[in-house]
Scaffold this motif. Structure first.
Motif, PDB file in Angstrom:
ATOM      1  N   SER A 415     -10.083  34.250-114.794  1.00  0.00           N
ATOM      2  CA  SER A 415     -11.263  33.378-115.019  1.00  0.00           C
ATOM      3  C   SER A 415     -12.218  33.517-113.835  1.00  0.00           C
ATOM      4  O   SER A 415     -13.415  33.464-113.982  1.00  0.00           O
ATOM      5  CB  SER A 415     -10.801  31.918-115.185  1.00  0.00           C
ATOM      6  OG  SER A 415     -10.289  31.492-113.954  1.00  0.00           O
ATOM      7  N   ALA A 433     -17.635  25.755-109.722  1.00  0.00           N
ATOM      8  CA  ALA A 433     -16.812  26.962-109.878  1.00  0.00           C
ATOM      9  C   ALA A 433     -17.525  28.205-109.412  1.00  0.00           C
ATOM     10  O   ALA A 433     -16.967  29.209-109.107  1.00  0.00           O
ATOM     11  CB  ALA A 433     -16.414  27.112-111.343  1.00  0.00           C
ATOM     12  N   PHE A 453      -6.659  23.237-109.500  1.00  0.00           N
ATOM     13  CA  PHE A 453      -7.893  23.668-110.182  1.00  0.00           C
ATOM     14  C   PHE A 453      -8.786  24.381-109.191  1.00  0.00           C
ATOM     15  O   PHE A 453      -8.545  24.326-107.986  1.00  0.00           O
ATOM     16  CB  PHE A 453      -8.617  22.457-110.769  1.00  0.00           C
ATOM     17  CG  PHE A 453      -9.084  21.474-109.738  1.00  0.00           C
ATOM     18  CD1 PHE A 453     -10.399  21.505-109.268  1.00  0.00           C
ATOM     19  CD2 PHE A 453      -8.220  20.541-109.182  1.00  0.00           C
ATOM     20  CE1 PHE A 453     -10.837  20.614-108.284  1.00  0.00           C
ATOM     21  CE2 PHE A 453      -8.630  19.645-108.203  1.00  0.00           C
ATOM     22  CZ  PHE A 453      -9.960  19.686-107.756  1.00  0.00           C
ATOM     23  N   THR A 479      -9.394  22.571-115.271  1.00  0.00           N
ATOM     24  CA  THR A 479     -10.754  22.875-114.813  1.00  0.00           C
ATOM     25  C   THR A 479     -11.503  21.572-114.527  1.00  0.00           C
ATOM     26  O   THR A 479     -11.235  20.544-115.160  1.00  0.00           O
ATOM     27  CB  THR A 479     -11.516  23.649-115.904  1.00  0.00           C
ATOM     28  OG1 THR A 479     -11.434  22.883-117.106  1.00  0.00           O
ATOM     29  CG2 THR A 479     -10.928  25.027-116.135  1.00  0.00           C
TER      30      THR A 479
END
Ligand code: SF4
Length: 482
Positions: A415, A433, A453, A479
């Motif tokens: 990811s 992120a 996370f 997340t």
């Protein structure tokens, strides 16, 4: 020039909080805290006696410190905590000939005088207590100096009147003593002002806490039970923080305490040590409840808070425990369906009633076999139970982070690569992120389950909303959300 001290803490959360008081006291004397024993003028170890192995660890450290003392004869070595606390006949002390100070934690207020007596010139210019430490009667009045400001230990009670036959705590820490509620609330208010997001109330039998200064109970406090009343008062303190407590004893878990678990700041977790699921073994342990009563309490708790996570402690292989009696413990485990359990193989402690009255006759191999049975079942069951969190959003208190390069499990790496590839795309919800100081953050949900996370270093010490995408037995991945 200020003198340096090095402190080593062994054992439980209560010892950790006691060490925060030792640090607070020594810093108030103008001393400096060093992280290497070699640089210290004073080495102090806060010991644990829960098992023989915990005491044996001290011997190893002590051997090295004696070498340091040969190089620096002025070095002072002090041993405190449960080992001196329970050493009523001085037998244990005999093993530590070169120790300069040997004292139970209750005597902590005397330490400055003793250090002066040993020639350690420490001045109390910066004493927060504003005056001579000797005036402090109860060591619990000494203000702790904490490293961690987001998750804070607050001792409300020390000592124990229960005398479970396998336990050294009553002899190490003495009879139960309760801190005035006023002091407890003041300490919590200051900690919350200082950024605390989690308050962990500590006591050997924390839910047998007795309010001594009843005059300060709020008139609209709905509870009669002292511990439930305290929880209610804490829940009135403004601010976003959560409250957890340990170690509770089933015999004191009243209906009011169960009701208090529903208060808004309470975590969605309860740790309730059962120790055994067999009535004969509970009787020999001098635990003051039956398996039926314990199961009934758990039923009531689940009725009050259906999705609460439950933890416990179990001792396997106690004196005379038969296969059938162990089976009763295993059955109770299944009936109560715990989320986590800390299993210990019975370890005989000299000076305890069990050591005097019973034979430690279950072989180590058989203790290990029983330990393995419980451990294996727990891991399988906890994995199953954690699946219910997948897709859910949990509030997580972030307590640490690790640089990305360090712990990238494949799916996260995937990811990450994906998020780097389409960095031109609008950031996903929660936004962090994409920025370059991404980290793998760790924390615990309100069920006190470990969560992991992608986040940023600034999130340490804060609450974050995490959508769970994968649940393993001991960690849940997810997340950031919103
Ligand atoms: S309740 Fe029992 S196990 Fe807990 S501290 Fe007291 S004597 Fe020890």
């Amino acid at each position: 020039m200020s003198k340096n001290f090095y402190i080593l803490t062994l054992g439980c959360q209560m010892n950790k909080n006691d060490s925060e008081r030792i640090v607070g006291l020594l810093l108030s004397l103008g001393m400096s805290h060093v992280v290497k024993a070699e640089e210290a003028d004073l080495i102090i170890v806060n010991t644990c006696s829960v098992r023989q192995t915990a005491e044996e660890r001290v011997t190893g450290f002590f051997h090295n410190w004696k070498e340091l003392k040969k190089k620096n004869p002025l070095l002072i070595i002090a041993i405190t905590g449960c080992m001196p606390g329970r050493d009523k006949d001085g037998k244990i002390k005999k093993k530590y000939k070169d120790v300069d100070l040997w004292f139970g934690i209750d005597a902590l207020p005397q330490l400055p005088k003793w250090l002066e007596g040993l020639g350690l010139d420490c001045h109390s210019e910066r004493s927060p207590q504003g005056g001579v430490e000797e005036s402090i009667g109860d060591y619990l009045q000494i203000i702790p100096r904490r490293d961690n400001h987001s998750s804070v230990f607050v001792s409300i009670q020390t000592g124990c009147n229960n005398f479970c036959t396998y336990c050294v705590v009553p002899s190490a820490r003495g009879r139960e003593r309760n801190r005035p509620m006023k002091d407890v609330l003041t300490e919590i208010k200051n900690a919350v002002k200082n950024g605390a997001k989690e308050i962990i109330l500590l006591g050997q039998v924390v839910n047998n806490y007795q309010i001594t200064d009843k005059e300060i109970i709020s008139t609209d406090n709905p509870f009669k039970d002292s511990f439930a009343s305290l929880l209610w008062e804490i829940n009135q303190i403004p601010g976003e923080f959560r409250v957890h407590f340990t170690a509770a004893d089933p015999q004191y878990f009243s209906d009011e305490q169960i009701e208090a678990l529903k208060l808004p700041k309470q975590v969605n977790y309860l740790h309730l040590p059962v120790q055994s699921g067999d009535n004969e073994i509970l009787r020999k342990m001098n635990r003051k409840y039956t398996r039926e009563q314990y199961i009934e309490i758990v039923k009531k708790i689940r009725k009050a808070k259906p999705d609460i996570a439950l933890g416990t402690d179990i001792i396997v292989g106690f004196c005379g425990e038969t296969g059938d009696q162990f089976q009763n413990t295993f059955d109770l485990y299944k009936q109560c369906d715990f989320d986590i359990s800390f299993h210990a193989m019975y370890s005989e402690r000299s000076g305890t009633a069990a050591a005097k009255a019973f034979k430690d006759d279950v072989s180590h191999a058989e203790k290990k076999r029983r330990w393995d049975i419980l451990q294996e079942y727990m891991e399988k069951r906890t994995l199953e139970k954690n699946q219910k969190y997948v897709g859910k959003t949990l509030r997580v208190l972030v307590d640490r982070r690790e640089a990305l390069s360090f712990v990238i499990p494949t799916e996260v790496e995937g990811s990450l690569k994906q998020s780097r590839r389409d960095s031109s795309a609008p950031p996903p919800a929660g936004g962090s992120a994409r920025n370059d100081n991404m980290s793998v953050c760790f924390g615990s949900s309100d069920e006190l389950k470990l969560a992991q996370f992608l986040g940023t270093p600034e999130m340490v010490g804060t609450f974050q909303k995490i959508k769970i995408t994968q649940a393993l037995a001991w960690v849940m991945r997810g997340t950031l959300e919103g």
